[in-house]
Design a protein around this motif. Structure first.
Motif: not given
Length: 264
Positions: A6-7, A10
């Motif tokens: 997710t990081t 993003s």
């Protein structure tokens, strides 16, 4: 903790914004200002190594910031260029090779620091490296994923991976191999990686992102990142005997991403 994948997604999907935020941090802005104002005045390897702030900035840009003490070694690296017999070639370390290629005083002499690569590309690399290190303060996996994505297309040999501790740790994690594998004979490791990897996949953004997704899920699982459970549920991953499988939905969504525009 937010999952590694997710990081990574993003940041990579909003890379310009993230680098702008990094560049605006007071300490980063100050060091970059000094670099831009003074690097063009440097005419030799001796002068570059002799200016701690410039030397540190250049090394940091290539992931070598913790080696700023090795002045004699890097004076030789910067003086010899990238020919087959040069020290940078013998060391075989990706960051060192790239540094020597950019600051090639042997080939370009006193005009070395007037090149666009020195004036601008080094700054971009410094911001990227700093951004990755900032992420590493809370999630080392995210730092590793971003670093790998940025450098993977430069990998021409499994020995490039073996010479870089971050690349190697990322690959071994993605392949589900024990950290003790790194203690094996170097040629045996090379043979193992040659059989397990197709390096051309790292030059394909879709396949590269799939590889990073695999790494991210295994990294979070090994490091008890509970957010990885959410990622596994969302993307439909499963693990068996240390090998992660991906659903068709995952591969379709990952391969549909538009990533890496700022890094290519």
């Amino acid at each position: 903790m937010t999952s590694t994948l997710t990081t990574f997604l993003s940041i990579s999907n909003n890379y310009s914004k993230w680098t702008e935020i990094t560049a605006a941090e007071p300490s980063v802005a100050s060091q970059t200002e000094y670099y831009k104002a003074n690097i063009g005045n440097i005419t030799s390897a001796d002068e570059l190594v002799g200016d701690y702030k410039l030397f540190s900035y250049a090394l940091t840009a290539y992931g070598l910031g913790d080696e700023v003490y090795a002045k004699a070694l890097y004076k030789k690296v910067l003086s010899e260029g990238t020919d087959k017999g040069s020290l940078s070639s013998k060391l075989g370390k990706l960051g060192v090779t790239e540094l020597a290629k950019t600051f090639n005083f042997e080939e370009n002499g006193t005009s070395t620091t007037t090149s666009d690569a020195v004036q601008n590309d080094v700054v971009d690399l410094y911001l990227a490296q700093t951004l990755e290190e900032k992420q590493g303060e809370t999630n080392e996996g995210a730092q590793m994923a971003l670093y790998f994505y940025r450098n993977a297309s430069k990998i021409d040999s499994v020995y490039d991976i073996l010479a870089d501790k971050t690349l190697l740790k990322t690959v071994y994690t993605a392949l589900g191999l024990s950290e003790y594998t790194a203690a094996m004979n170097i040629d045996k490791q090379a043979s193992l990686l040659s059989k397990a990897l197709d390096l051309n996949d790292f030059k394909d953004p879709q396949k590269l992102t799939s590889f990073i997704a695999k790494f991210s899920t295994l990294y979070d699982s090994e490091n008890n990142n509970t957010a990885s459970d959410y990622v596994s549920a969302l993307f439909g991953t499963s693990s068996s005997n240390g090998v992660v499988s991906f659903s068709v939905d995952l591969l379709s969504s990952v391969q549909g991403l538009s990533l890496g525009g700022a890094w290519r």
